[in-house]
Design a protein around this motif. Structure first.
Motif, PDB file in Angstrom:
ATOM      1  N   ASP A  81      -5.396  91.002  -9.175  1.00 54.40           N
ATOM      2  CA  ASP A  81      -6.273  91.412 -10.269  1.00 54.40           C
ATOM      3  C   ASP A  81      -7.495  91.424  -9.895  1.00 54.40           C
ATOM      4  N   ALA A  82      -7.939  90.385  -9.010  1.00 55.20           N
ATOM      5  CA  ALA A  82      -9.421  90.140  -8.640  1.00 55.20           C
ATOM      6  C   ALA A  82      -9.732  91.387  -7.610  1.00 55.20           C
ATOM      7  N   GLY A  83      -8.602  91.704  -6.670  1.00 54.29           N
ATOM      8  CA  GLY A  83      -8.999  92.727  -5.685  1.00 54.29           C
ATOM      9  C   GLY A  83      -9.256  92.022  -4.305  1.00 54.29           C
ATOM     10  N   LYS A  84     -10.062  91.038  -4.635  1.00 52.66           N
ATOM     11  CA  LYS A  84     -10.814  90.189  -3.274  1.00 52.66           C
ATOM     12  C   LYS A  84     -11.185  88.812  -3.933  1.00 52.66           C
ATOM     13  N   ALA A  85     -10.790  87.641  -3.255  1.00 54.43           N
ATOM     14  CA  ALA A  85     -11.162  86.539  -3.757  1.00 54.43           C
ATOM     15  C   ALA A  85     -11.125  85.364  -2.544  1.00 54.43           C
ATOM     16  N   PHE A  86     -11.542  84.426  -2.856  1.00 56.18           N
ATOM     17  CA  PHE A  86     -11.392  83.215  -1.774  1.00 56.18           C
ATOM     18  C   PHE A  86     -10.550  82.176  -2.192  1.00 56.18           C
ATOM     19  N   VAL A  87      -9.770  81.531  -1.411  1.00 57.45           N
ATOM     20  CA  VAL A  87      -8.951  80.314  -1.864  1.00 57.45           C
ATOM     21  C   VAL A  87      -9.169  78.989  -1.025  1.00 57.45           C
ATOM     22  N   MET A  88      -9.396  78.081  -1.460  1.00 57.35           N
ATOM     23  CA  MET A  88      -9.569  76.659  -0.814  1.00 57.35           C
ATOM     24  C   MET A  88      -7.737  76.272  -0.673  1.00 57.35           C
ATOM     25  N   VAL A  89      -7.647  75.647   0.263  1.00 60.07           N
ATOM     26  CA  VAL A  89      -6.238  75.008   0.408  1.00 60.07           C
ATOM     27  C   VAL A  89      -6.347  73.767   1.364  1.00 60.07           C
ATOM     28  N   ASP A  90      -5.511  72.928   0.765  1.00 63.22           N
ATOM     29  CA  ASP A  90      -5.428  71.372   1.495  1.00 63.22           C
ATOM     30  C   ASP A  90      -4.054  71.597   2.211  1.00 63.22           C
ATOM     31  N   ILE A  91      -4.015  71.618   3.368  1.00 68.04           N
ATOM     32  CA  ILE A  91      -3.006  71.783   4.364  1.00 68.04           C
ATOM     33  C   ILE A  91      -1.846  70.579   4.083  1.00 68.04           C
ATOM     34  N   ARG A  92      -2.246  69.505   3.667  1.00 70.35           N
ATOM     35  CA  ARG A  92      -1.469  68.270   3.495  1.00 70.35           C
ATOM     36  C   ARG A  92      -0.057  68.652   2.210  1.00 70.35           C
ATOM     37  N   ARG A  93      -0.821  69.485   1.475  1.00 76.14           N
ATOM     38  CA  ARG A  93       0.257  69.903   0.282  1.00 76.14           C
ATOM     39  C   ARG A  93       1.279  71.107   0.787  1.00 76.14           C
TER      40      ARG A  93
END
Length: 133
Positions: A81-93
C-alpha cells in the motif's frame, strides 16, 4: 500490613526495572547509534515500520511512532500500500522473508551490545515502482 504491601510492591517494581531496564540498559548507546543511522536514510515524511520488536528507544530518539507488525502478511500488505517504506528488524527474532513482489535492500546492520549486526534497516518497495533515489 501496609509495610509488607509497600515492600512487596517495591520488590516487584525493582525486579521489573532490572529485567527490562528501558532507556537505562547498558546497550542504550548502541540503540542510539542505530537510531542515528536510521535518521541518515529515513526522513520524517517516509513510512518507517518495525518487525516484531517495539523499537521503543528508536521511537524516542527519532521522535516518531513506529508501528510494529507481528504478522508477515499484514506487513507485506502495508508495504504494498505504501509503495516504498523502511523496515527496522531485530535479527534475534523470527527472520523476515520478503515476498517476491517486493524489492528489499538492507541499508544498515548495527551491533547492539554483544550481538553483532542485531539491528537492520531495510528499504522496501514494489518491484514495479520507480527506482528509489
Amino acid at each position: 500490613g501496609v509495610a509488607v504491601v509497600v515492600a512487596a510492591s517495591a520488590s516487584v517494581a525493582l525486579a521489573t526495572a532490572s529485567h527490562r531496564g528501558g532507556f537505562w540498559r547498558s546497550n542504550r548507546l548502541d540503540e542510539r547509534a542505530f537510531s542515528m543511522q536510521v535518521a541518515e536514510f529515513v526522513t520524517p515524511d517516509d513510512t518507517l515500520l518495525g518487525w516484531l520488536e517495539p523499537f521503543e528507544e528508536q521511537q524516542y530518539e527519532l521522535h516518531r511512532v513506529i508501528p510494529t507488525y507481528t504478522d508477515p502478511d499484514t506487513l507485506a500488505n502495508t508495504l504494498r500500500d505504501a509503495g516504498k517504506a523502511f523496515v527496522m528488524v531485530d535479527i534475534r527474532r523470527v527472520r523476515l522473508t520478503w515476498p517476491e513482489d517486493l524489492l528489499a535492500e538492507r541499508l544498515v546492520s548495527a551491533d547492539n551490545g554483544d550481538t553483532k549486526g542485531q539491528f537492520e534497516l531495510w528499504r522496501v518497495q514494489l518491484h514495479n515502482s520507480r527506482p528509489v533515489d
